[in-house]
Scaffold this motif. Structure first.
Motif, PDB file in Angstrom:
ATOM      1  N   ASN A  86       0.921  -1.358  -0.221  1.00 35.30           N
ATOM      2  CA  ASN A  86       0.064  -0.062  -0.410  1.00 35.30           C
ATOM      3  C   ASN A  86       0.674   1.507  -0.307  1.00 35.30           C
ATOM      4  N   GLN A  87       0.470   2.383  -0.530  1.00 37.31           N
ATOM      5  CA  GLN A  87       1.088   3.331  -0.930  1.00 37.31           C
ATOM      6  C   GLN A  87       0.209   4.693   0.082  1.00 37.31           C
ATOM      7  N   ARG A 355     -11.087   0.805   1.658  1.00 35.28           N
ATOM      8  CA  ARG A 355      -9.210   1.172   1.610  1.00 35.28           C
ATOM      9  C   ARG A 355      -9.258   2.126   0.457  1.00 35.28           C
ATOM     10  N   MET A 357      -7.155   5.611  -1.399  1.00 30.87           N
ATOM     11  CA  MET A 357      -6.518   5.602  -2.625  1.00 30.87           C
ATOM     12  C   MET A 357      -5.092   5.269  -2.069  1.00 30.87           C
ATOM     13  N   HIS A 359      -4.060   2.365  -2.007  1.00 31.21           N
ATOM     14  CA  HIS A 359      -3.966   0.604  -1.776  1.00 31.21           C
ATOM     15  C   HIS A 359      -3.442  -0.615  -2.728  1.00 31.21           C
ATOM     16  N   GLY A 360      -2.732  -1.480  -2.320  1.00 28.06           N
ATOM     17  CA  GLY A 360      -1.958  -2.391  -3.573  1.00 28.06           C
ATOM     18  C   GLY A 360      -3.170  -3.408  -4.374  1.00 28.06           C
ATOM     19  N   GLU A 361      -2.986  -3.710  -5.486  1.00 31.73           N
ATOM     20  CA  GLU A 361      -4.164  -4.134  -6.180  1.00 31.73           C
ATOM     21  C   GLU A 361      -4.452  -5.373  -5.700  1.00 31.73           C
ATOM     22  N   GLY A 362      -3.970  -5.937  -5.404  1.00 30.47           N
ATOM     23  CA  GLY A 362      -4.388  -7.231  -4.568  1.00 30.47           C
ATOM     24  C   GLY A 362      -5.364  -7.049  -3.746  1.00 30.47           C
ATOM     25  N   CYS A 364      -7.512  -7.267   0.302  1.00 31.09           N
ATOM     26  CA  CYS A 364      -7.394  -7.164   1.390  1.00 31.09           C
ATOM     27  C   CYS A 364      -7.453  -8.301   2.321  1.00 31.09           C
ATOM     28  N   ASN A 368      -1.354  -9.775   3.631  1.00 38.73           N
ATOM     29  CA  ASN A 368      -1.835  -9.669   2.418  1.00 38.73           C
ATOM     30  C   ASN A 368      -0.863  -8.280   2.618  1.00 38.73           C
ATOM     31  N   ASN A 370      -1.522  -6.126   0.954  1.00 40.58           N
ATOM     32  CA  ASN A 370      -2.267  -5.179   0.245  1.00 40.58           C
ATOM     33  C   ASN A 370      -3.652  -5.022   1.178  1.00 40.58           C
TER      34      ASN A 370
END
Length: 394
Positions: A86-87, A355, A357, A359-362, A364, A368, A370
């Motif tokens: 996540n970013q 989540r 903006m 967050h990872g693409e995988g 939740c 994991n 993401n």
């Protein structure tokens, strides 16, 4: 849904604490900053604390009235040794460390309940807020108990809670009996005789022995265990050899065993030991067999589980208190339930749409990269803790 109004109003401030913890994850027995933060907040709210139990554990003690009855509420504090994908703004600031199991949220829900109970004190007895280190493989619950948790803080029952992705937000799951499995590890080193790979008759090939052994282990599950009993044997690592033209001298197998009962675990360990020993003997090899029992199965006590379900039903309605499907994952709250009556429940974390903006693409899901805890659960989880205390200590 009957969430306490004051908990809803304070939710944003507690969520900020949760996100701060998420941004600064600490691994097992390293939860110094997290423990400092917990201790600071409890002290601010007039709750006496005890520190250092299980190395970094914190226990808050809140007494009200004259009763000698007591209840324990537990939250785990540690993170996982993994990189977060996540970013968003509260993503981990420490490479290789992440709150990927929601322990940051567990701390937040218990802190919210502690703050509420310190203000309202609508109970008669003592509440122990147990902030536990090292659930992720360190056995922090066991270590707190070894340091005298239940001796210094006698309580009639203890309760735990874990967020559960896939279970809808606004739902709980709780059942009596086994709900999480025991966690155990094995390591088997097969000692053969190395030789040139083109001349295998001059050696004893430990890789061939290992292949036979792995296949035979599955017959324990299919032929030695009762079909109605749950059990898993997973060989997850096979290491052997250094060159393509050399039959290695040894081969190492490692893996995990999961069960819901000690009797089944005893049987599996003994059968694995027998199969390993005799398979090696049949090929002229020997082996070293190591079996380590980590966490016992998590088994909810019927009376406490049923009592907690009633509390949940009053908050979210009976239709939103689901049966707790047992999982082969493990949990060190099991140690506490071996020592004290109690129950361990799941609170729905939703499907991940919460989540923000970045967050990872995988998915939740737990463990994991993401994952992120759903802050909307904080008022609901805290309400459950508060109502459980008030119903237990009337």
């Amino acid at each position: 849904m009957k969430v306490l109004d004051s908990l809803t109003k304070q939710a944003s401030s507690i969520a900020a604490i949760r996100r701060d913890i998420h941004a600064h994850p600490e691994l097992c027995f390293e939860e110094i900053r997290t423990a400092d933060l917990v201790a600071q907040k409890l002290t601010e709210w007039g709750i006496p604390i005890h520190r250092g139990m299980g190395k970094t554990g914190v226990v808050g003690i809140l007494k009200c009235g004259t009763s000698d009855r007591a209840i324990g509420l537990r939250a785990d504090m540690d993170a996982l040794p993994m990189q977060e994908f996540n970013q968003f703004a509260h993503a981990s600031q420490h490479a290789g460390k992440m709150h990927a199991c929601g322990h940051d949220g567990h701390v937040a829900m218990l802190l919210a309940a502690a703050q509420y109970l310190s203000k309202h004190r609508d109970f008669d007895g003592t509440v122990y807020f147990i902030f536990q280190p090292a659930e992720e493989g360190g056995g922090g619950a066991r270590e707190m108990m070894r340091d005298g948790l239940f001796d210094k803080f006698p309580m009639q029952a203890v309760y735990g809670m874990h967020n559960w992705p896939g279970l809808k937000e606004g739902q709980f799951a709780l059942s009596a009996g086994p709900v999480m499995a025991s966690s155990n590890e094995f390591k088997i080193t097969i000692h053969g005789k190395g030789c040139h790979a083109a001349l295998p008759h001059n050696g004893i090939d430990p890789v061939v022995v290992a292949c036979q052994m792995v296949q035979a282990f599955q017959t324990i599950i299919s032929r030695n265990k009762k079909p109605v009993d749950a059990g898993v044997i997973s060989v997850t690592m096979i290491n052997a050899g250094e060159a393509t033209n050399v039959v290695p001298d040894h081969c190492e197998l490692q893996g995990t065993v999961r069960t819901f009962s000690i009797d089944v675990l005893d049987m599996i360990e003994q059968r694995m030991r027998d199969i390993a020993t005799h398979t090696c003997a049949a090929f002229g090899a020997t082996c070293t067999f190591e079996f380590e029992r980590n966490y016992p199965p998590t088994i909810n006590h019927p009376a406490e589980a049923n009592f907690a379900r009633e509390v949940m039903a009053d908050i979210v309605g009976a239709d939103n208190v689901m049966a707790q499907e047992p999982t082969m994952g493990a949990e060190d709250f099991s140690y506490m339930l071996q020592a004290k009556p109690g129950a361990y429940c799941f609170i729905g974390n939703g499907d991940g749409v919460h989540r923000e903006m970045g967050h990872g693409e995988g998915p939740c899901t737990l463990h994991n990269p993401n994952y992120d805890f759903n802050d909307a659960l904080i008022p609901l989880g805290a309400t459950y803790w508060v109502k459980l205390v008030e119903a237990s200590l009337r």
